[in-house]
Design a protein around this motif. Structure first.
Motif, PDB file in Angstrom:
ATOM      1  N   GLU A   1       0.879  -1.028   0.015  1.00  0.00           N
ATOM      2  CA  GLU A   1       0.016  -0.041  -0.108  1.00  0.00           C
ATOM      3  C   GLU A   1       0.828   1.242  -0.038  1.00  0.00           C
ATOM      4  O   GLU A   1       1.980   1.052   0.607  1.00  0.00           O
ATOM      5  CB  GLU A   1      -0.960  -0.049   1.313  1.00  0.00           C
ATOM      6  N   GLY A   2       0.566   2.274  -0.454  1.00  0.00           N
ATOM      7  CA  GLY A   2       1.039   3.565  -0.441  1.00  0.00           C
ATOM      8  C   GLY A   2       2.297   3.705  -1.626  1.00  0.00           C
ATOM      9  O   GLY A   2       2.348   2.966  -2.508  1.00  0.00           O
ATOM     10  N   LYS A   3       3.153   4.458  -1.407  1.00  0.00           N
ATOM     11  CA  LYS A   3       4.402   4.847  -2.481  1.00  0.00           C
ATOM     12  C   LYS A   3       5.297   3.746  -2.463  1.00  0.00           C
ATOM     13  O   LYS A   3       5.262   2.797  -1.738  1.00  0.00           O
ATOM     14  CB  LYS A   3       4.971   5.956  -2.060  1.00  0.00           C
ATOM     15  N   LEU A   4       5.911   3.811  -3.478  1.00  0.00           N
ATOM     16  CA  LEU A   4       6.848   2.711  -4.160  1.00  0.00           C
ATOM     17  C   LEU A   4       8.008   2.492  -3.194  1.00  0.00           C
ATOM     18  O   LEU A   4       8.450   1.316  -3.041  1.00  0.00           O
ATOM     19  CB  LEU A   4       7.323   3.350  -5.277  1.00  0.00           C
ATOM     20  N   LYS A   5       8.320   3.461  -2.297  1.00  0.00           N
ATOM     21  CA  LYS A   5       9.244   3.247  -1.342  1.00  0.00           C
ATOM     22  C   LYS A   5       9.114   1.982  -0.378  1.00  0.00           C
ATOM     23  O   LYS A   5       9.841   1.159  -0.085  1.00  0.00           O
ATOM     24  CB  LYS A   5       9.936   4.379  -0.623  1.00  0.00           C
ATOM     25  N   LYS A   6       7.556   1.937  -0.015  1.00  0.00           N
ATOM     26  CA  LYS A   6       7.237   0.653   0.776  1.00  0.00           C
ATOM     27  C   LYS A   6       7.201  -0.675   0.114  1.00  0.00           C
ATOM     28  O   LYS A   6       7.727  -1.318   0.914  1.00  0.00           O
ATOM     29  CB  LYS A   6       5.837   1.140   1.020  1.00  0.00           C
ATOM     30  N   LEU A   7       7.032  -0.600  -1.006  1.00  0.00           N
ATOM     31  CA  LEU A   7       7.237  -1.887  -1.838  1.00  0.00           C
ATOM     32  C   LEU A   7       8.904  -2.242  -1.964  1.00  0.00           C
ATOM     33  O   LEU A   7       9.165  -3.327  -1.569  1.00  0.00           O
ATOM     34  CB  LEU A   7       6.873  -1.768  -3.147  1.00  0.00           C
ATOM     35  N   LYS A   8       9.416  -1.049  -1.986  1.00  0.00           N
ATOM     36  CA  LYS A   8      11.074  -1.298  -2.008  1.00  0.00           C
ATOM     37  C   LYS A   8      11.636  -1.766  -0.847  1.00  0.00           C
ATOM     38  O   LYS A   8      12.536  -2.642  -0.701  1.00  0.00           O
ATOM     39  CB  LYS A   8      11.934   0.189  -2.609  1.00  0.00           C
TER      40      LYS A   8
END
Ligand code: AGP
Length: 629
Positions: free
Chosen positions: A49-56
């Motif tokens: 959920e949220g911005k790409l940095k969380k996925l990263k």
């Protein structure tokens, strides 16, 4: 809306997908996700959920061995921006994964049918029907023929697409065909990049340029099968398509924030260079012998034009309003500006010899494209020669849908704009309208060649005026942002040629600072908005020397009498002492002012948002190109 990136090749897919998504985050940042077919032919997926940095962060230290994958960054349409709605979405067996951009309009009908078949849905999205339908098709087709698994998947996706209504782009992978990627588009962008031994597909070029500068833009309603060995493209009639790849321009390849903290600030600073480029491209190198504006198309069809209508949304519409002022007041041609979203459902009655101009920096705005499509169709079907569509597109993206729809394109060549709030592209659109106003003034002989030369010589001075202005206004805006740290409402006033700049100033502030702001024609304030004025509501007033200067000053007096804090964007001259705070402008010709007055508006919004610690380049709820209606 949303960004898609997909790859098939020989290298690890995961880092390519993540890098691609970084470049596409401007298209949406509600959630992000990737799916890769690993070396054991398992479909592995990670979403956040949220911005790409969380996925990263989630992916940190994880490796997935696999060279086929899809990735997505979402701008929510159906279903809240929560994890379960993040893409990719899957079928029940978790063999098929799909990412999608756009909207599947008939998804509820399709979902109901699937539910009756016992399918359980895991998300609220319109997307999820697609993998379930593909799995059903694969089942019907018999999936055991794995030698031709790519073709099997292609057929399955084609069969599903024929049942989908709406505008969308999709990328599909299936664990049963571990190197085949299927992509398809309908009124939403997709570009294929041709690398060495690998192919990428994405919603926009920045996601591709770290792999290749050679691309194949997909045409509307096409689908493609990509494997490491090659590409097959098919049209909606299932006919194989062959076309030559194209090379990306340098400006489409470079995305560099330079020393700036945010892209938006860098893009504001880009504007003098955009003016220099425009002068070179449209006025020509030898200005002493200027004869006419240079277009990439033959302007013969403009000779019989009696009226102009402009279709656009948001900031592009504000540029169009200034365009309309120039076209009417300078060139003397009646011009009307429409919200594209309104025009589509309530167009004016057809009138003859009209030029329709579509303005969109992205070239992908669904409302603008739909309105233009509708207008083209109703004019073509009228059967009357005088009603035939005469069209011009003003865009920053030569590789976009509007450039394929409309043959006559004015390329503003501003370079890719990453900040979600449009700045330099607005400026580029303004310059295009100055060019068109000059062209129509010449065609209609509404201005003498001396008057036109005067306009040209003023335009030539713009780059150097702007360079100085940006440096000084940047400091001023930063200082003013401190004074405005607690404001909740702001009123912007302008009149005449600067009225749309007041609208744009208010839009910029709302978009990135989340402060309520409204722009009005200064003379309208006393007819209602004046009720809002009090000490805590600053008024930002644009007062430039010309036919309404004294009127604007009087309107500002009315605000001062209601205790408002008055900020003036005006030259230091008699009358402007009324302002509590002056953002000074140089003296120039009245026609030129929108090219200058927009700068303090942009800088003020920028510094207020930055001062509040907000995410200037990726403001909440917004995305760079709005490809849904
Ligand atoms: C601009 O700051 C906005 N994000 C938005 O209003 C935008 O101008 C609008 O969505 C139209 O976009 P376009 O120019 O790509 O068509």
């Amino acid at each position: 809306m949303c960004g898609i990136v997909a790859v098939t090749g020989y290298r690890q897919a995961l880092p390519i997908l993540v890098k691609g998504l970084e470049k596409l985050e401007y298209r949406g940042y509600d959630s992000a996700g990737v799916a890769v077919i690993d070396s054991n032919n398992n479909l592995i997926c990670h979403r956040s959920e949220g911005k790409l940095k969380k996925l990263k962060n989630k992916l940190n230290k994880k490796t997935i061995n696999g060279s086929l994958g899809i990735g997505h960054t979402r701008w929510a349409t159906h279903g809240k921006p929560v994890l379960k709605n993040a893409h990719p979405h899957f079928d029940s067996t978790k063999q098929v994964a799909v990412v999608q951009n756009g909207i599947i309009e008939n998804y509820l009908e399709l979902k109901t049918k699937l539910e009756l078949d016992g399918i359980v849905f895991n998300s609220e999205t319109d997307t999820e029907v697609i993998p379930h339908l593909i799995q059903k098709e694969l089942h019907n087709l018999g999936t055991l023929n794995l030698e031709n698994s790519g073709s099997t998947l292609l057929i399955a996706v084609r069969n599903v697409i024929s049942d989908l209504e709406g505008a969308y782009a999709i990328a599909v992978i299936w664990s049963g065909s571990p190197d085949s990627l299927i992509v398809a588009r309908k009124q939403a962008p997709l570009i294929i990049g041709l690398g060495e031994g690998e192919f990428v597909c994405a919603s926009d070029t920045p996601a591709i340029t770290n792999i290749t500068n050679t691309i194949l833009p997909m045409e509307d309603e096409e689908m493609a099968l990509l494997t490491p060995l090659g590409i097959e493209i098919y049209n909606s009639e299932n006919e194989r398509q062959y076309r030559n790849p194209i090379s990306l321009k340098l400006s489409e390849q470079i995305i560099d924030k330079k020393q700036f903290k945010h892209y938006m600030l860098k893009e504001i600073y880009d504007q003098p260079q955009i003016a220099k480029n425009w002068i070179k491209q449209f006025l020509g190198n030898d200005l002493s012998s200027f004869t006419s504006i240079n277009y990439s198309f033959d302007i013969g069809f403009l000779e019989n034009i009696e009226q102009i209508q402009i279709l656009a949304c948001g900031t592009s519409r504000h540029a169009a309003l200034i365009g309309s002022y120039l076209l009417e007041q300078y060139a003397g041609i009646p011009t009307t500006v429409f919200y594209a979203s309104e025009f589509r459902y309530s167009p004016p009655p057809l009138s003859p010899n009209i030029l329709t101009i579509g303005v969109t920096q992205s070239g992908e705005t669904a409302d603008t494209l739909a309105a233009l499509n509708m207008e083209i169709k109703r004019r073509q079907s009228s059967g009357k020669e005088s009603y035939k569509p005469n069209l011009i597109a003003i865009t920053n993206r030569l590789d976009s849908s509007i450039s394929r729809l409309i043959p006559n394109v004015i390329d503003i060549s501003a370079g890719i704009e990453i900040g979600v709030a449009a700045t330099k592209t607005f400026f580029g659109q303004l310059l295009s309208f100055y060019g068109l106003a000059i062209t129509f003034a010449q065609l209609r002989k509404s201005k003498t060649s001396e008057e036109i030369n005067n306009m040209i010589s003023n335009l030539i001075k713009i780059p150097s005026l702007l360079e100085d202005l940006i440096i000084s206004h940047n400091e001023i805006a930063e200082e003013l942002a401190h004074n405005f740290s607690n404001i909740k409402d702001v009123i912007f006033l302008g009149r005449g040629i600067n009225y749309p700049i007041a609208l744009e100033g208010a839009l910029k502030l709302k978009e990135i600072s989340y402060i309520h702001a409204a722009g009005y024609p200064a003379g309208e304030m006393k007819h209602g908005p004046i009720a809002l004025l009090e000490k805590k509501v600053p008024v930002i007033s644009i007062a430039t020397p010309g036919n309404v200067f004294e009127k604007v000053i009087s309107n500002a007096q009315e605000a001062k009498a209601r205790d408002s804090y008055l900020v003036g964007i005006a030259p230091e001259c008699e009358g402007t002492e009324i302002f509590d705070y002056l953002i000074p402008l140089p003296l120039t010709d009245e026609w030129m002012y929108p090219l200058l007055t927009v700068v303090p508006m942009q800088l003020l919004s920028y510094h207020i948002a930055a001062h509040r610690g907000l995410d200037v380049d990726q403001p909440r709820n917004l995305a760079k190109s709005v490809t849904v209606e």
